[in-house]
Write a protein that holds these residues in place. Sequence first.
Motif, PDB file in Angstrom:
ATOM      1  N   GLY A  14       0.779  -1.220   0.000  1.00  0.00           N
ATOM      2  CA  GLY A  14       0.000   0.000   0.000  1.00  0.00           C
ATOM      3  C   GLY A  14       0.814   1.274   0.000  1.00  0.00           C
ATOM      4  O   GLY A  14       0.269   2.363  -0.245  1.00  0.00           O
ATOM      5  N   ALA A  15       2.095   1.173   0.263  1.00  0.00           N
ATOM      6  CA  ALA A  15       2.950   2.359   0.330  1.00  0.00           C
ATOM      7  C   ALA A  15       3.390   2.773  -1.063  1.00  0.00           C
ATOM      8  O   ALA A  15       3.414   1.959  -1.988  1.00  0.00           O
ATOM      9  CB  ALA A  15       4.163   2.079   1.207  1.00  0.00           C
ATOM     10  N   PRO A  16       3.761   4.051  -1.255  1.00  0.00           N
ATOM     11  CA  PRO A  16       4.258   4.496  -2.552  1.00  0.00           C
ATOM     12  C   PRO A  16       5.763   4.276  -2.698  1.00  0.00           C
ATOM     13  O   PRO A  16       6.500   4.183  -1.698  1.00  0.00           O
ATOM     14  CB  PRO A  16       3.936   5.993  -2.539  1.00  0.00           C
ATOM     15  N   ARG A  18       8.941   5.398  -5.791  1.00  0.00           N
ATOM     16  CA  ARG A  18       9.250   6.001  -7.077  1.00  0.00           C
ATOM     17  C   ARG A  18      10.592   5.503  -7.579  1.00  0.00           C
ATOM     18  O   ARG A  18      11.583   5.522  -6.843  1.00  0.00           O
ATOM     19  CB  ARG A  18       9.266   7.529  -6.979  1.00  0.00           C
ATOM     20  N   ARG A  65      -2.624   2.397 -10.917  1.00  0.00           N
ATOM     21  CA  ARG A  65      -1.780   2.424  -9.708  1.00  0.00           C
ATOM     22  C   ARG A  65      -0.402   3.015  -9.981  1.00  0.00           C
ATOM     23  O   ARG A  65       0.161   3.693  -9.122  1.00  0.00           O
ATOM     24  CB  ARG A  65      -1.598   1.012  -9.155  1.00  0.00           C
ATOM     25  N   PHE A  66       0.141   2.747 -11.158  1.00  0.00           N
ATOM     26  CA  PHE A  66       1.467   3.230 -11.522  1.00  0.00           C
ATOM     27  C   PHE A  66       1.346   4.356 -12.546  1.00  0.00           C
ATOM     28  O   PHE A  66       0.452   4.349 -13.397  1.00  0.00           O
ATOM     29  CB  PHE A  66       2.307   2.117 -12.140  1.00  0.00           C
ATOM     30  N   THR A  67       2.281   5.291 -12.457  1.00  0.00           N
ATOM     31  CA  THR A  67       2.337   6.381 -13.420  1.00  0.00           C
ATOM     32  C   THR A  67       3.766   6.529 -13.919  1.00  0.00           C
ATOM     33  O   THR A  67       4.701   6.629 -13.103  1.00  0.00           O
ATOM     34  CB  THR A  67       1.878   7.708 -12.801  1.00  0.00           C
ATOM     35  N   GLN A  80       6.184   6.062 -10.855  1.00  0.00           N
ATOM     36  CA  GLN A  80       5.540   6.265  -9.561  1.00  0.00           C
ATOM     37  C   GLN A  80       4.639   5.086  -9.296  1.00  0.00           C
ATOM     38  O   GLN A  80       3.683   4.846 -10.038  1.00  0.00           O
ATOM     39  CB  GLN A  80       4.736   7.562  -9.553  1.00  0.00           C
ATOM     40  N   MET A  81       4.954   4.347  -8.238  1.00  0.00           N
ATOM     41  CA  MET A  81       4.217   3.143  -7.901  1.00  0.00           C
ATOM     42  C   MET A  81       3.380   3.414  -6.660  1.00  0.00           C
ATOM     43  O   MET A  81       3.931   3.734  -5.601  1.00  0.00           O
ATOM     44  CB  MET A  81       5.192   1.986  -7.645  1.00  0.00           C
ATOM     45  N   ASN A  82       2.086   3.307  -6.785  1.00  0.00           N
ATOM     46  CA  ASN A  82       1.178   3.494  -5.653  1.00  0.00           C
ATOM     47  C   ASN A  82       0.395   2.212  -5.395  1.00  0.00           C
ATOM     48  O   ASN A  82       0.251   1.380  -6.287  1.00  0.00           O
ATOM     49  CB  ASN A  82       0.217   4.652  -5.923  1.00  0.00           C
ATOM     50  N   SER A  83      -0.090   2.099  -4.187  1.00  0.00           N
ATOM     51  CA  SER A  83      -0.910   0.933  -3.814  1.00  0.00           C
ATOM     52  C   SER A  83      -0.234  -0.375  -4.212  1.00  0.00           C
ATOM     53  O   SER A  83      -0.860  -1.265  -4.778  1.00  0.00           O
ATOM     54  CB  SER A  83      -2.293   1.038  -4.464  1.00  0.00           C
ATOM     55  N   VAL A  84       1.037  -0.484  -3.872  1.00  0.00           N
ATOM     56  CA  VAL A  84       1.771  -1.691  -4.258  1.00  0.00           C
ATOM     57  C   VAL A  84       1.290  -2.885  -3.444  1.00  0.00           C
ATOM     58  O   VAL A  84       0.795  -2.747  -2.314  1.00  0.00           O
ATOM     59  CB  VAL A  84       3.285  -1.500  -4.098  1.00  0.00           C
TER      60      VAL A  84
END
Length: 117
Positions: A14-16, A18, A65-67, A80-84
């Motif tokens: 859940g952590a971001p 980059r 989730r990723f940008t 940018q990885m979110n909600s991993v």
Amino acid sequence: VQLVESGGGLVQPGAPLRLPCAASGSGISINVMGWYRQVPGRQRESVATISSDGSTNYSESVKGRFTNSSDNAKDTVYLQMNSVNAEDTAVYYCVAVWRGDSLSVTWGQGTQVTVSS
């Protein structure tokens, strides 16, 4: 072209996180930069790409989730990885498709991302 990735490591679910990837080289034109990932025993899979015109593509598993973004002035892309989650654990490779005398592909050395609590 040389690619240098950084930013990998251990991250909680859940952590971001980059991942930057910086390209260096002279007399080249980069057409596409992106990210692949690989888990032991499985084929390397595409995660995200960004073209020189700014268009992006994402795998279904990371879409939303990723940008993947770029700083053209620095020839750097950022994932940018979110909600991993645990399924995102892999070695992430930066890739560049570029044109010098011919069209070429260069891979980065890879950076390990481990998602675990």
